[in-house]
Design an enzyme around this catalytic site. Sequence first.
Site, PDB file in Angstrom:
ATOM      1  N   HIS A 162      38.983  45.847  22.551  1.00  0.00           N
ATOM      2  CA  HIS A 162      38.061  45.961  23.684  1.00  0.00           C
ATOM      3  C   HIS A 162      37.028  47.062  23.453  1.00  0.00           C
ATOM      4  CE1 HIS A 162      37.300  44.314  27.634  1.00  0.00           C
ATOM      5  NE2 HIS A 162      37.054  45.527  28.106  1.00  0.00           N
ATOM      6  N   LYS A 172      36.435  35.612  32.446  1.00  0.00           N
ATOM      7  CA  LYS A 172      37.024  36.356  33.556  1.00  0.00           C
ATOM      8  C   LYS A 172      36.322  35.977  34.855  1.00  0.00           C
ATOM      9  CE  LYS A 172      38.461  41.041  34.796  1.00  0.00           C
ATOM     10  NZ  LYS A 172      38.434  42.464  34.379  1.00  0.00           N
ATOM     11  N   ARG A 196      33.781  45.654  22.404  1.00  0.00           N
ATOM     12  CA  ARG A 196      32.954  45.152  23.516  1.00  0.00           C
ATOM     13  C   ARG A 196      32.180  46.313  24.154  1.00  0.00           C
ATOM     14  NH1 ARG A 196      32.557  41.182  27.734  1.00  0.00           N
ATOM     15  NH2 ARG A 196      32.736  42.047  29.826  1.00  0.00           N
ATOM     16  N   TYR A 202      28.071  52.121  31.226  1.00  0.00           N
ATOM     17  CA  TYR A 202      27.623  52.385  29.859  1.00  0.00           C
ATOM     18  C   TYR A 202      26.412  53.312  29.818  1.00  0.00           C
ATOM     19  CZ  TYR A 202      30.827  48.602  28.893  1.00  0.00           C
ATOM     20  OH  TYR A 202      31.954  47.829  28.820  1.00  0.00           O
TER      21      TYR A 202
END
Length: 333
Positions: A277, A171, A280, A312
């Site tokens: 996802h 990305k 991840r 996170y």
Amino acid sequence: MSSIPSQSEPPTAPKLLDQVRGRIRFKHYSIRTEQAYVDWIKRFIRHFGKQHPKDLGADEVQAFLTHLAVVGRVAASTQNQAKSALLFLYKEVLGVELPWLDKVESAKTPKRLPVVLTRDEVMAMLSRLEGSSGLIARLLYGTGLRIMECLRLRVKDVNFERGEILVRDGKGAKDRVTMLPASVVPALRVHFDRVRELHRQDLAGGHGEVHLPYALDRKYPSAGREWMWQYVFPAAGLSVDPRSGVVRRHHVQDQSVQRAIRQAVRDAGINKPATPHTLRHSFATHLLESGYDIRTVQELLGHSDVSTTMIYTHVLNRGGRGVASPLDKLAVN
């Protein structure tokens, strides 16, 4: 019989959507971006009675985006994708540089915490996956790769000796290196043997050529048949390349992996909307729980800004930001 145009006649200009596709490919955007942008531009043109976009302007763009939100009730991310497609059309294809282009406001995307699985939930889900889907899921959780980064891996990107995976053109068109989990190496080596045999069969059948990025097939005509350029996770069958029309073996489609993971989540009795996802997100959260530095996690995830990785740290806080409730402090008789 149709007449042959004289040399003095100018060549026919490509149709608008062909111009869009050409510009997208010139800028090396993905096939998915191409399909999404072309679809949004078609919808925009149809919304205003098939008028040419050059005859439309700020009011029409704003009205279309408002229609999507109010009538279509699309998510903010979907509305912003439509806006990006229209801005690409006007700036990159029509060459329109008008002040109103930058004044079209983007929808506010709600800030939500990511879904994260516990370690026990990850184990329960992975134990219900087999074959390529199981191997892909283990790599997603064990490396923090995005689903398409994993599916686009080439043989040359996996370094068994160094225990590394090189992510090419991730990305933001960035390369990065992440770890190759030691626990997945034996299964991955067996998988490589099967893929190599499949490649030999393709070559024997007159195929075996894989898509190469950035027109490398013109610079190195035979490279597409070389083993090192093959996808780590090839599709079960051959298919027609939508851009070149060449019959090739593409990589596994992400939809099949998504379906397999959704089914595994249901079978494991996990009551969370987990997707590929999510693995991840779980990778990043579990690394931080283990005490790894946030800058290290940022580098492994390929985030440009550490503020993106900081989300996170919010997931790590238990309950109301880690504060013990006063109710729990009361003596219970």
